[in-house]
Design an enzyme around this catalytic site. Structure first.
Site, mmCIF file in Angstrom:
data_model
loop_
_atom_site.group_PDB
_atom_site.id
_atom_site.type_symbol
_atom_site.label_atom_id
_atom_site.label_comp_id
_atom_site.label_asym_id
_atom_site.label_seq_id
_atom_site.Cartn_x
_atom_site.Cartn_y
_atom_site.Cartn_z
ATOM 1 N N CYS A 3 -1.074 2.519 6.710
ATOM 2 C CA CYS A 3 -0.853 1.131 7.085
ATOM 3 C C CYS A 3 -0.467 0.371 5.825
ATOM 4 C CB CYS A 3 -2.083 0.521 7.735
ATOM 5 S SG CYS A 3 -3.554 0.453 6.692
ATOM 6 N N HIS A 6 -8.311 3.736 -3.517
ATOM 7 C CA HIS A 6 -6.972 3.352 -3.068
ATOM 8 C C HIS A 6 -6.318 2.398 -4.071
ATOM 9 C CE1 HIS A 6 -3.655 1.921 -0.781
ATOM 10 N NE2 HIS A 6 -4.279 1.044 -0.011
ATOM 11 N N CYS A 51 0.807 -1.222 0.000
ATOM 12 C CA CYS A 51 0.000 0.000 0.000
ATOM 13 C C CYS A 51 0.840 1.273 0.000
ATOM 14 C CB CYS A 51 -0.923 0.031 1.220
ATOM 15 S SG CYS A 51 -1.917 -1.453 1.427
#
Length: 405
Positions: A391, A361, A90
């Site tokens: 995160c 995202h 991520c």
């Protein structure tokens, strides 16, 4: 020691995976156009002087494989510019910015491109097998969940390495299950999650012009021009979100409405040294002050922003109170809420224009996208310092402190 400045920050629109506006566009073509737009926005910059293109991609498989960064430089006719593709899932394009930052601070170059891309729509082509843990009957997953709940019930705040307990954990268990674990551990209710998700959607809707300012339209092969994000849902309310069923556990609290969607998109930054700023007479957008990374149990990966942010702030000799704005990536409301509380982030400084629950995202893109969002927010509000943090699937966190200049 040289200073590193961001002098350009642009992004593509964000499409919905599988059914949205960018679903048929290859990652390399999408990222190449965004990188070109970033270069074009820096007056007097000769692209041939770029030291390296560092590209973040969360899942570099299928047609996202074969070192996308190098493919992009060749597509742009920059044969002399090398490229490398990195993954920190991520936070992949926050990692690429960190690498550019470090290279400049070390005196090993003056001009870098930090970019990120993800086509979740293309993940089924060769990379779906990179996402283990979807089988909830997996005994390794069951043991990991049992450990999480046992620690939660015992009130233990310290998490041991599962490998020391005689098992090999599946680091990439379903991200939704990790969100449920964090909600259980910190007592984050469904109502709190839905309220935060509604806040994200509503603030994004209210700040529609703000979200458009760093978008560079994308032209599809058929000539269609895409200029806006697919995912925001106007008119979202807590009442509407309350009608959605839990996705990951029958008795859970995490829903499609209080989680980020799956998306496609690209973003790019141009990062240069203070020497280039002076030489070209550039007006920087921000100075990179510090970065930090952290690791923690994969079962509670959503708390990664906490230690990563503390590390970045300590290196900057600043505190959370010094931050004028804070951007925590909204993977799940269940993890943003406790992360913000643990860090002591004031509500009126947190994701003030909305976030990923609304806009989306695309994994490899998001780090650079949030950088652009944070820069724009600091410029709009007149703030000086900002914190970006995320995160990271697999049990990590990452953070960066910026100074508006």
């Amino acid at each position: 020691m040289p200073e590193a400045y961001i002098v350009s920050a642009v992004r593509s629109p964000i499409g919905r995976a599988y059914k949205g506006s960018l679903k048929d566009l290859r990652s390399d073509d999408l990222a190449a156009g965004t990188v070109q737009a970033a270069l074009d926005s820096v007056p007097g910059l000769d692209p041939a002087r770029v030291e390296d293109l560092i590209l973040g991609c969360g899942l570099p498989g299928g047609y996202q494989g074969h070192n996308l960064a190098r493919i992009i430089t060749v597509l742009l006719g920059l044969d002399n510019v090398p490229g490398t593709t990195v993954t920190r899932y991520c936070a992949s394009s926050l990692q690429s910015t960190r690498m550019a930052f470090h290279a400049i601070k070390a005196g090993e170059g003056d001009i870098f491109i930090s970019a990120g891309v993800e086509s979740v729509s293309g993940m089924a082509i060769g990379s779906s097998d990179y996402i283990p843990g979807h089988d909830l009957t997996n005994p390794v997953f069951a043991e990991a969940t049992a450990r999480t709940l046992e620690r939660s019930q015992s009130g233990s705040a310290r998490w041991t390495d599962p490998r020391q307990e005689g098992t090999l954990p599946d680091a990439y268990i379903s991200m939704g299950q990790t969100a449920e674990n964090v909600a259980e551990l910190f007592g984050i209710t469904r109502d709190e999650q839905d309220a935060f998700a509604a806040r994200s959607q509503q603030r994004t809707e209210q700040a529609a012009d703000f979200w458009q300012q760093d978008i560079r339209p994308v032209t599809l092969p058929d000539g269609t021009i895409v200029s806006g994000d697919d995912s925001p849902r106007a008119g979202t309310t807590v009442e509407k979100l309350a009608t959605l069923e839990p996705v990951f556990r029958p008795d859970g609290t995490v829903t499609a409405g209080n989680s980020c969607p799956l998306n496609d998109g690209a973003a790019a930054l141009v990062v240069v040294s203070d020497r280039v700023v002076a030489e070209l007479g550039l007006q920087p957008l921000a100075r990179i002050v510090s970065t930090g990374v952290s690791g923690l149990s994969p079962e509670i990966m959503g708390l990664g922003p906490v230690d990563a942010s503390r590390s970045a702030l300590a290196r900057a000799n600043l505190t959370i109170a010094d931050m004028d704005l804070v951007e925590i990536n909204e993977a799940f409301a269940a993890q943003v809420i406790p992360s913000a509380r643990e860090l002591g982030v004031e509500e009126d400084k947190l994701n003030v224009h909305g976030g990923a629950i609304a806009v989306g995202h695309p994994f490899g893109m998001t780090g650079a996208r949030i950088t652009s969002t944070l820069i724009g927010g600091l410029a709009k509000t007149g703030g000086r310092y900002g914190l970006e943090t995320m995160c990271v699937g697999g049990g990590q966190g990452m953070a960066m402190v910026l100074e508006r200049v």
